[in-house]
Design a protein around this motif. Structure first.
Motif, PDB file in Angstrom:
ATOM      1  N   TRP A 256       0.817  -1.215   0.000  1.00 45.35           N
ATOM      2  CA  TRP A 256       0.000   0.000   0.000  1.00 45.35           C
ATOM      3  C   TRP A 256       0.859   1.277   0.000  1.00 45.35           C
ATOM      4  O   TRP A 256       0.392   2.359  -0.343  1.00 45.35           O
ATOM      5  N   LEU A 257       2.158   1.112   0.326  1.00 41.93           N
ATOM      6  CA  LEU A 257       3.041   2.274   0.368  1.00 41.93           C
ATOM      7  C   LEU A 257       3.811   2.482  -0.935  1.00 41.93           C
ATOM      8  O   LEU A 257       3.893   3.608  -1.448  1.00 41.93           O
ATOM      9  N   VAL A 258       4.379   1.415  -1.501  1.00 41.98           N
ATOM     10  CA  VAL A 258       5.232   1.545  -2.697  1.00 41.98           C
ATOM     11  C   VAL A 258       4.726   0.731  -3.873  1.00 41.98           C
ATOM     12  O   VAL A 258       5.353   0.736  -4.946  1.00 41.98           O
ATOM     13  N   GLY A 259       3.616  -0.003  -3.712  1.00 38.59           N
ATOM     14  CA  GLY A 259       3.115  -0.836  -4.796  1.00 38.59           C
ATOM     15  C   GLY A 259       3.797  -2.193  -4.816  1.00 38.59           C
ATOM     16  O   GLY A 259       4.592  -2.535  -3.925  1.00 38.59           O
ATOM     17  N   SER A 260       3.543  -2.963  -5.864  1.00 37.82           N
ATOM     18  CA  SER A 260       4.107  -4.319  -5.961  1.00 37.82           C
ATOM     19  C   SER A 260       4.897  -4.454  -7.257  1.00 37.82           C
ATOM     20  O   SER A 260       4.953  -3.542  -8.081  1.00 37.82           O
ATOM     21  N   GLY A 261       5.515  -5.638  -7.412  1.00 38.98           N
ATOM     22  CA  GLY A 261       6.260  -5.932  -8.645  1.00 38.98           C
ATOM     23  C   GLY A 261       7.684  -5.417  -8.652  1.00 38.98           C
ATOM     24  O   GLY A 261       8.263  -5.171  -9.719  1.00 38.98           O
ATOM     25  N   TRP A 262       8.294  -5.261  -7.480  1.00 37.26           N
ATOM     26  CA  TRP A 262       9.658  -4.737  -7.401  1.00 37.26           C
ATOM     27  C   TRP A 262      10.714  -5.840  -7.450  1.00 37.26           C
ATOM     28  O   TRP A 262      11.916  -5.530  -7.500  1.00 37.26           O
ATOM     29  N   GLU A 263      10.314  -7.124  -7.397  1.00 37.87           N
ATOM     30  CA  GLU A 263      11.304  -8.204  -7.314  1.00 37.87           C
ATOM     31  C   GLU A 263      12.256  -8.206  -8.510  1.00 37.87           C
ATOM     32  O   GLU A 263      13.458  -8.370  -8.354  1.00 37.87           O
ATOM     33  N   GLU A 264      11.751  -8.035  -9.700  1.00 37.19           N
ATOM     34  CA  GLU A 264      12.597  -8.044 -10.896  1.00 37.19           C
ATOM     35  C   GLU A 264      12.326  -6.804 -11.754  1.00 37.19           C
ATOM     36  O   GLU A 264      12.319  -6.877 -12.990  1.00 37.19           O
ATOM     37  N   PHE A 265      12.113  -5.702 -11.088  1.00 34.51           N
ATOM     38  CA  PHE A 265      11.860  -4.463 -11.821  1.00 34.51           C
ATOM     39  C   PHE A 265      13.156  -3.981 -12.478  1.00 34.51           C
ATOM     40  O   PHE A 265      14.200  -3.874 -11.839  1.00 34.51           O
ATOM     41  N   ASN A 266      13.092  -3.679 -13.778  1.00 39.35           N
ATOM     42  CA  ASN A 266      14.275  -3.241 -14.531  1.00 39.35           C
ATOM     43  C   ASN A 266      14.306  -1.714 -14.607  1.00 39.35           C
ATOM     44  O   ASN A 266      13.451  -1.095 -15.233  1.00 39.35           O
ATOM     45  N   TRP A 267      15.295  -1.122 -13.952  1.00 37.54           N
ATOM     46  CA  TRP A 267      15.422   0.332 -13.907  1.00 37.54           C
ATOM     47  C   TRP A 267      16.132   0.885 -15.132  1.00 37.54           C
ATOM     48  O   TRP A 267      16.170   2.110 -15.328  1.00 37.54           O
ATOM     49  N   PHE A 268      16.736   0.040 -15.941  1.00 35.76           N
ATOM     50  CA  PHE A 268      17.661   0.520 -16.972  1.00 35.76           C
ATOM     51  C   PHE A 268      17.084   0.462 -18.390  1.00 35.76           C
ATOM     52  O   PHE A 268      17.798   0.712 -19.347  1.00 35.76           O
TER      53      PHE A 268
END
Length: 328
Positions: free
Chosen positions: A171-183
């Motif tokens: 609820w604070l930062v959302g989901s789906g950060w495990e393999e999020f590609n920043w590049f």
């Protein structure tokens, strides 16, 4: 008459010049002496700095590729490379991104460096020395090492930042950060690039501002306080006018350095295959060296445009600095 001729041709005057002519030649020789002393250094600088620029301009006006590197004569093509570049919408998109990213780097670096420099000036000498040494270590870190560290921090699978974001509530930062590609996207890669460059650039500005602050007499600040000036007013009425030449010099250097950012972007983006995240230095590499076949003439044309832009910015600020010096 005989005595006059003897004085004019004494052993101390082997050339036998008349006194009036000799009085003019001696100052001229003394005036030329400094230029003769720096002539070897100027010749070396011209060979090292000017010749590559001349070669770059020449290549931008010819069809120059791998065959020309092997000895085949390059064909003159006029301004075809410049026409092709300046009419390409992709070039203008990359040019806009380069200006925006460079402007963000320069502004954040100058503001953060100035604030840290003022903070160091307020601290005791031992604390200022310790923090200054720590900042200089960050500034002296090799560019490749700093870029690799930030690449690891935001790595898709093993990055520390993704691990932290995945551990926070959805609820604070959302989901789906495990393999999020920043590049992959400019909207996420360019902020990381700005942080990487600013982290390594602002210590130089901070130490320079600290050195400049130590040259300002305390009497000026005491007079400002007696007039009721606060910290902000003292900065604009005392610090900034006194350090204006220093700020102008730092600004010019930061523009030149940040406009040529290549290594950090190359490492963060994982090469030059992703054309969506290119800035002008990477775009030059893409067209000049990484294309098939390589087109050194096209890359040189963009490099010439970039060099002219940097020289124009530098000349403008140097002109402003000279005018400020003349009005004082």
């Amino acid at each position: 008459m005989t005595q006059t001729l003897e004085r004019a041709t004494t052993p101390d005057d082997p050339q036998g010049s008349p006194p009036r002519l000799r009085s003019k030649l001696v100052p001229r020789r003394r005036a030329l002496a400094p230029y003769l002393l720096i002539l070897p250094a100027l010749t070396a600088l011209a060979a090292v700095l000017l010749w590559p620029i001349v070669q770059m301009v020449w290549m931008s006006l010819h069809d120059y590729g791998l065959r020309q590197l092997q000895g085949q004569e390059a064909e003159w093509n006029g301004f075809a490379h410049y026409t092709s570049v300046l009419t390409d919408p992709r070039f203008w998109e990359i040019f806009r991104n380069t200006i925006v990213v460079c402007l963000a780097m320069v502004v954040v670096t100058m503001v953060l460096g100035t604030l840290v420099g003022i903070l160091l000036h307020k601290l005791p000498n031992w604390a200022s020395t310790v923090l200054g040494l720590g900042l200089m270590l960050a500034w002296a870190t090799p560019v490749i090492s700093a870029a690799i560290v930030y690449r690891w921090l935001f790595d898709t699978r093993y990055g520390l930042f993704n691990t932290i974001m995945a551990g926070l509530p959805d609820w604070l930062v959302g989901s789906g950060w495990e393999e999020f590609n920043w590049f992959n996207s400019p909207s996420t890669l360019f902020p990381i690039l700005i942080v990487t460059v600013v982290w390594q650039s602002f210590p130089f500005v901070a130490i320079s501002v600290l050195a400049g602050l130590k040259s300002i007499p305390n009497e000026l600040y005491e007079a400002a306080r007696m007039d009721g000036a606060g910290a902000w007013t003292s900065f604009w009425n005392v610090t900034f006018p006194m350090l204006r030449p220093l700020f102008a010099l730092l600004l010019v250097l930061q523009v030149i350095w940040d406009f040529r950012i290549f290594t950090q972007l190359f490492i963060l983006a994982g090469g030059v295959t992703n054309r969506d995240v290119a800035l002008l230095p990477v775009y030059i590499y893409q067209l000049g060296f990484a294309s098939t076949p390589p087109n050194y003439g096209m890359g040189s044309a963009i490099a010439v445009i970039m060099t002219v832009l940097v020289l124009a910015i530098t000349a403008y600020y140097l002109r402003v600095m000279i005018r400020q010096g003349e009005t004082r």
